[in-house]
Structures are given as structure tokens and as C-alpha cells.
Design a protein around this motif. Structure first.
Motif, mmCIF file in Angstrom:
data_model
loop_
_atom_site.group_PDB
_atom_site.id
_atom_site.type_symbol
_atom_site.label_atom_id
_atom_site.label_comp_id
_atom_site.label_asym_id
_atom_site.label_seq_id
_atom_site.Cartn_x
_atom_site.Cartn_y
_atom_site.Cartn_z
ATOM 1 N N ASP A 40 35.620 31.801 39.131
ATOM 2 C CA ASP A 40 35.926 31.834 40.562
ATOM 3 C C ASP A 40 35.157 33.005 41.167
ATOM 4 O O ASP A 40 35.416 34.161 40.821
ATOM 5 N N PRO A 41 34.200 32.733 42.035
ATOM 6 C CA PRO A 41 33.395 33.809 42.603
ATOM 7 C C PRO A 41 34.209 34.862 43.358
ATOM 8 O O PRO A 41 33.764 35.990 43.530
ATOM 9 N N GLN A 42 35.421 34.529 43.786
ATOM 10 C CA GLN A 42 36.250 35.458 44.554
ATOM 11 C C GLN A 42 37.154 36.330 43.678
ATOM 12 O O GLN A 42 37.733 37.296 44.157
ATOM 13 N N ALA A 43 37.297 35.984 42.407
ATOM 14 C CA ALA A 43 38.202 36.708 41.510
ATOM 15 C C ALA A 43 37.523 37.955 40.938
ATOM 16 O O ALA A 43 36.293 38.046 40.916
ATOM 17 N N PRO A 44 38.322 38.911 40.466
ATOM 18 C CA PRO A 44 37.726 40.074 39.795
ATOM 19 C C PRO A 44 36.889 39.616 38.606
ATOM 20 O O PRO A 44 37.326 38.770 37.812
ATOM 21 N N TYR A 45 35.692 40.144 38.493
ATOM 22 C CA TYR A 45 34.729 39.749 37.456
ATOM 23 C C TYR A 45 34.399 38.257 37.521
ATOM 24 O O TYR A 45 33.921 37.678 36.570
ATOM 25 N N GLN A 46 34.699 37.598 38.626
ATOM 26 C CA GLN A 46 34.481 36.166 38.858
ATOM 27 C C GLN A 46 35.228 35.301 37.829
ATOM 28 O O GLN A 46 34.794 34.208 37.483
ATOM 29 N N CYS A 47 36.385 35.772 37.376
ATOM 30 C CA CYS A 47 37.171 35.046 36.369
ATOM 31 C C CYS A 47 38.650 35.111 36.728
ATOM 32 O O CYS A 47 39.170 36.174 37.071
ATOM 33 N N LEU A 48 39.340 33.967 36.638
ATOM 34 C CA LEU A 48 40.769 33.914 36.928
ATOM 35 C C LEU A 48 41.623 34.433 35.774
ATOM 36 O O LEU A 48 42.812 34.688 35.954
ATOM 37 N N GLU A 49 41.032 34.584 34.599
ATOM 38 C CA GLU A 49 41.748 35.160 33.459
ATOM 39 C C GLU A 49 41.645 36.686 33.532
ATOM 40 O O GLU A 49 40.776 37.232 34.204
ATOM 41 N N HIS A 50 42.505 37.352 32.815
ATOM 42 C CA HIS A 50 42.521 38.814 32.817
ATOM 43 C C HIS A 50 41.585 39.335 31.729
ATOM 44 O O HIS A 50 42.022 39.735 30.653
ATOM 45 N N ILE A 51 40.288 39.322 32.025
ATOM 46 C CA ILE A 51 39.309 39.809 31.062
ATOM 47 C C ILE A 51 39.130 41.310 31.241
ATOM 48 O O ILE A 51 39.325 41.854 32.323
ATOM 49 N N LEU A 52 38.792 41.993 30.143
ATOM 50 C CA LEU A 52 38.680 43.446 30.183
ATOM 51 C C LEU A 52 37.325 43.933 30.667
ATOM 52 O O LEU A 52 37.217 45.005 31.253
ATOM 53 N N GLU A 53 36.280 43.163 30.392
ATOM 54 C CA GLU A 53 34.963 43.538 30.877
ATOM 55 C C GLU A 53 34.217 42.299 31.352
ATOM 56 O O GLU A 53 34.414 41.209 30.813
ATOM 57 N N PRO A 54 33.397 42.448 32.358
ATOM 58 C CA PRO A 54 32.726 41.280 32.940
ATOM 59 C C PRO A 54 31.638 40.713 32.038
ATOM 60 O O PRO A 54 31.037 41.420 31.243
ATOM 61 N N VAL A 55 31.407 39.428 32.196
ATOM 62 C CA VAL A 55 30.254 38.787 31.584
ATOM 63 C C VAL A 55 29.152 38.929 32.628
ATOM 64 O O VAL A 55 29.264 38.395 33.732
ATOM 65 N N GLU A 56 28.116 39.672 32.289
ATOM 66 C CA GLU A 56 27.072 39.988 33.273
ATOM 67 C C GLU A 56 26.237 38.768 33.656
ATOM 68 O O GLU A 56 25.970 38.544 34.827
ATOM 69 N N ASP A 57 25.798 37.990 32.677
ATOM 70 C CA ASP A 57 24.936 36.843 32.956
ATOM 71 C C ASP A 57 25.761 35.571 32.837
ATOM 72 O O ASP A 57 26.081 35.117 31.743
ATOM 73 N N LYS A 58 26.105 34.993 33.964
ATOM 74 C CA LYS A 58 26.988 33.825 34.000
ATOM 75 C C LYS A 58 26.300 32.543 33.522
ATOM 76 O O LYS A 58 26.959 31.542 33.296
ATOM 77 N N GLU A 59 24.964 32.553 33.382
ATOM 78 C CA GLU A 59 24.209 31.374 32.957
ATOM 79 C C GLU A 59 23.840 31.402 31.484
ATOM 80 O O GLU A 59 23.128 30.525 31.010
ATOM 81 N N THR A 60 24.323 32.392 30.748
ATOM 82 C CA THR A 60 23.998 32.537 29.331
ATOM 83 C C THR A 60 25.248 32.287 28.491
ATOM 84 O O THR A 60 26.342 32.683 28.867
ATOM 85 N N ALA A 61 25.061 31.639 27.345
ATOM 86 C CA ALA A 61 26.186 31.387 26.437
ATOM 87 C C ALA A 61 26.862 32.702 26.077
ATOM 88 O O ALA A 61 26.200 33.726 25.914
ATOM 89 N N ASN A 62 28.196 32.667 25.960
ATOM 90 C CA ASN A 62 28.938 33.885 25.656
ATOM 91 C C ASN A 62 30.051 33.613 24.652
ATOM 92 O O ASN A 62 30.258 32.493 24.219
ATOM 93 N N PHE A 63 30.767 34.664 24.308
ATOM 94 C CA PHE A 63 31.830 34.582 23.307
ATOM 95 C C PHE A 63 33.230 34.559 23.913
ATOM 96 O O PHE A 63 34.212 34.801 23.227
ATOM 97 N N CYS A 64 33.361 34.291 25.186
ATOM 98 C CA CYS A 64 34.657 34.339 25.855
ATOM 99 C C CYS A 64 35.666 33.407 25.192
ATOM 100 O O CYS A 64 35.409 32.221 24.977
ATOM 101 N N GLU A 65 36.833 33.955 24.878
ATOM 102 C CA GLU A 65 37.888 33.172 24.230
ATOM 103 C C GLU A 65 38.669 32.310 25.215
ATOM 104 O O GLU A 65 39.394 31.405 24.815
#
Length: 96
Positions: A40-65
Motif C-alpha cells: 500500500d503506497p500510503q502505509a508506513p514502508y508501503q506495507c500494511l504489515e508491521h515490518i521492522l525495516e523497509p524493502v528498498e527495491d519494490k521490483e526485486t525479489a525479496n525474503f519477506c515472510e
């Protein structure tokens, strides 16, 4: 069903998406923020989940659980069309 952010191709509902899973149509990664239902572009770190650190590149594969495929279309062309429509509406407010 979800859609690939890059090309808009449908992702079958039974597809298991891992960090290395690529779109069958365009070969781009599927486990990216833009393909996630919690993006969600409007949410903190653009994520509705409570993540501790942002994923900088939103177009790259990541390890988000928290990654869960979005059920709506989130293709780049749809986002660009919506953005352009909003810009045009805003600009029309100030036209003579």
C-alpha cells in the motif's frame, strides 16, 4: 487469481511463489512488493504489515515472510493509467 506486476499475465491460484519464482510470460520475479496484497503506497514502508525495516527495491525479489499474492490486478500499465488519469483530473481544475 493474481497478475504479474510487470506484464499483467495471470498467475494461477495454485502457483507456489518463492523468492526464485519467475513469471512464465516475462521471466520477472513474482515475489516482489508490488505483487503482494499487503503493498500500500500510503502505509508506513508501503506495507500494511508491521515490518521492522523497509524493502528498498519494490521490483526485486525479496525474503519477506508476509508475502501473499494480491488478488487484484497491479500491473504497471494499470498503475500508470490510474496515475495519468489523476494527473489529468488535477490539471483540468486549473485549465481555462
Amino acid at each position: 487469481m493474481a497478475d504479474c506486476y510487470f506484464c499483467g499475465a495471470s498467475i494461477p491460484a495454485d502457483t507456489k511463489i518463492y523468492r526464485t519464482t519467475l513469471c512464465r510470460s516475462c521471466s520477472n520475479p513474482l515475489k516482489i512488493c508490488y505483487n503482494c496484497r499487503f503493498y500500500d503506497p500510503q502505509a508506513p514502508y508501503q506495507c500494511l504489515e508491521h515490518i521492522l525495516e523497509p524493502v528498498e527495491d519494490k521490483e526485486t525479489a525479496n525474503f519477506c515472510e508476509y508475502f501473499t499474492p494480491a488478488l487484484r490486478s497491479s500491473s504497471r500499465s494499470s498503475n500508470e493509467e490510474a496515475h495519468q488519469k489523476a494527473v489529468d483530473a488535477f490539471n483540468s481544475l486549473f485549465s481555462d
